[in-house]
Design a protein around this motif. Structure first.
Motif, PDB file in Angstrom:
ATOM      1  N   SER A  32       5.577   2.393  -9.266  1.00 16.70           N
ATOM      2  CA  SER A  32       5.571   1.581 -10.486  1.00 16.70           C
ATOM      3  C   SER A  32       4.540   2.076 -11.485  1.00 16.70           C
ATOM      4  CB  SER A  32       5.238   0.129 -10.137  1.00 16.70           C
ATOM      5  OG  SER A  32       3.854  -0.015  -9.855  1.00 16.70           O
ATOM      6  N   SER A  47      10.774  -8.360 -10.878  1.00 19.44           N
ATOM      7  CA  SER A  47      11.655  -7.839 -11.920  1.00 19.44           C
ATOM      8  C   SER A  47      12.581  -6.759 -11.372  1.00 19.44           C
ATOM      9  CB  SER A  47      10.833  -7.292 -13.084  1.00 19.44           C
ATOM     10  OG  SER A  47      11.674  -6.745 -14.061  1.00 19.44           O
ATOM     11  N   VAL A  48      12.040  -5.864 -10.561  1.00 21.26           N
ATOM     12  CA  VAL A  48      12.873  -4.817  -9.960  1.00 21.26           C
ATOM     13  C   VAL A  48      13.914  -5.446  -9.038  1.00 21.26           C
ATOM     14  CG1 VAL A  48      12.864  -2.839  -8.382  1.00 21.26           C
ATOM     15  CG2 VAL A  48      11.127  -3.020 -10.159  1.00 21.26           C
ATOM     16  N   GLN A  49      13.499  -6.428  -8.250  1.00 17.18           N
ATOM     17  CA  GLN A  49      14.438  -7.091  -7.351  1.00 17.18           C
ATOM     18  C   GLN A  49      15.563  -7.766  -8.124  1.00 17.18           C
ATOM     19  OE1 GLN A  49      11.490  -9.464  -5.298  1.00 17.18           O
ATOM     20  NE2 GLN A  49      11.662  -8.179  -3.474  1.00 17.18           N
ATOM     21  N   LYS A  50      15.238  -8.369  -9.252  1.00 17.30           N
ATOM     22  CA  LYS A  50      16.228  -9.080 -10.057  1.00 17.30           C
ATOM     23  C   LYS A  50      17.141  -8.118 -10.810  1.00 17.30           C
ATOM     24  CE  LYS A  50      16.620 -12.201 -13.996  1.00 17.30           C
ATOM     25  NZ  LYS A  50      15.882 -12.931 -15.032  1.00 17.30           N
ATOM     26  N   ASN A  51      16.572  -7.073 -11.402  1.00 12.39           N
ATOM     27  CA  ASN A  51      17.317  -6.180 -12.285  1.00 12.39           C
ATOM     28  C   ASN A  51      17.789  -4.891 -11.628  1.00 12.39           C
ATOM     29  OD1 ASN A  51      16.984  -7.729 -14.811  1.00 12.39           O
ATOM     30  ND2 ASN A  51      14.822  -7.313 -14.449  1.00 12.39           N
ATOM     31  N   GLY A  52      17.383  -4.645 -10.397  1.00 12.80           N
ATOM     32  CA  GLY A  52      17.669  -3.375  -9.747  1.00 12.80           C
ATOM     33  C   GLY A  52      19.103  -3.136  -9.312  1.00 12.80           C
ATOM     34  N   SER A  54      22.542  -2.233  -9.332  1.00 12.04           N
ATOM     35  CA  SER A  54      23.461  -1.779 -10.380  1.00 12.04           C
ATOM     36  C   SER A  54      24.233  -0.565  -9.899  1.00 12.04           C
ATOM     37  CB  SER A  54      22.680  -1.417 -11.640  1.00 12.04           C
ATOM     38  OG  SER A  54      23.535  -0.873 -12.606  1.00 12.04           O
ATOM     39  N   ASP A  56      25.652   1.253 -12.337  1.00 13.23           N
ATOM     40  CA  ASP A  56      25.672   1.986 -13.598  1.00 13.23           C
ATOM     41  C   ASP A  56      24.776   3.218 -13.496  1.00 13.23           C
ATOM     42  OD1 ASP A  56      25.871   2.768 -16.209  1.00 13.23           O
ATOM     43  OD2 ASP A  56      24.757   1.091 -17.040  1.00 13.23           O
TER      44      ASP A  56
END
Length: 62
Positions: A32, A47-52, A54, A56
């Motif tokens: 990080s 944040s990584v756990q929530k947005n990771g 994907s 894409d």
């Protein structure tokens, strides 16, 4: 299953905390940015756990 490790720099810096994302085999996948507090590093992990998650993939090599 991967896991996170919160670390503190041994150097005297304004933002000494950071975290590592480790794979199940204990190899580092990602490092990080630096954070001023341990709580901020924990928020970074959240944040990584929530947005990771994907599928894409964006290839910007061309």
């Amino acid at each position: 299953m991967g896991y996170y490790v919160i670390k503190k720099s041994e150097k005297a810096v304004a933002q000494p905390y950071y975290f590592l994302l480790k794979a199940g085999n204990h190899e580092t996948i990602a490092t990080s940015e630096m954070y001023a507090t341990k709580e901020a590093a924990k928020k970074g992990i959240a944040s990584v756990q929530k947005n990771g998650p994907s599928d894409d993939i964006r290839d910007e090599t061309v």
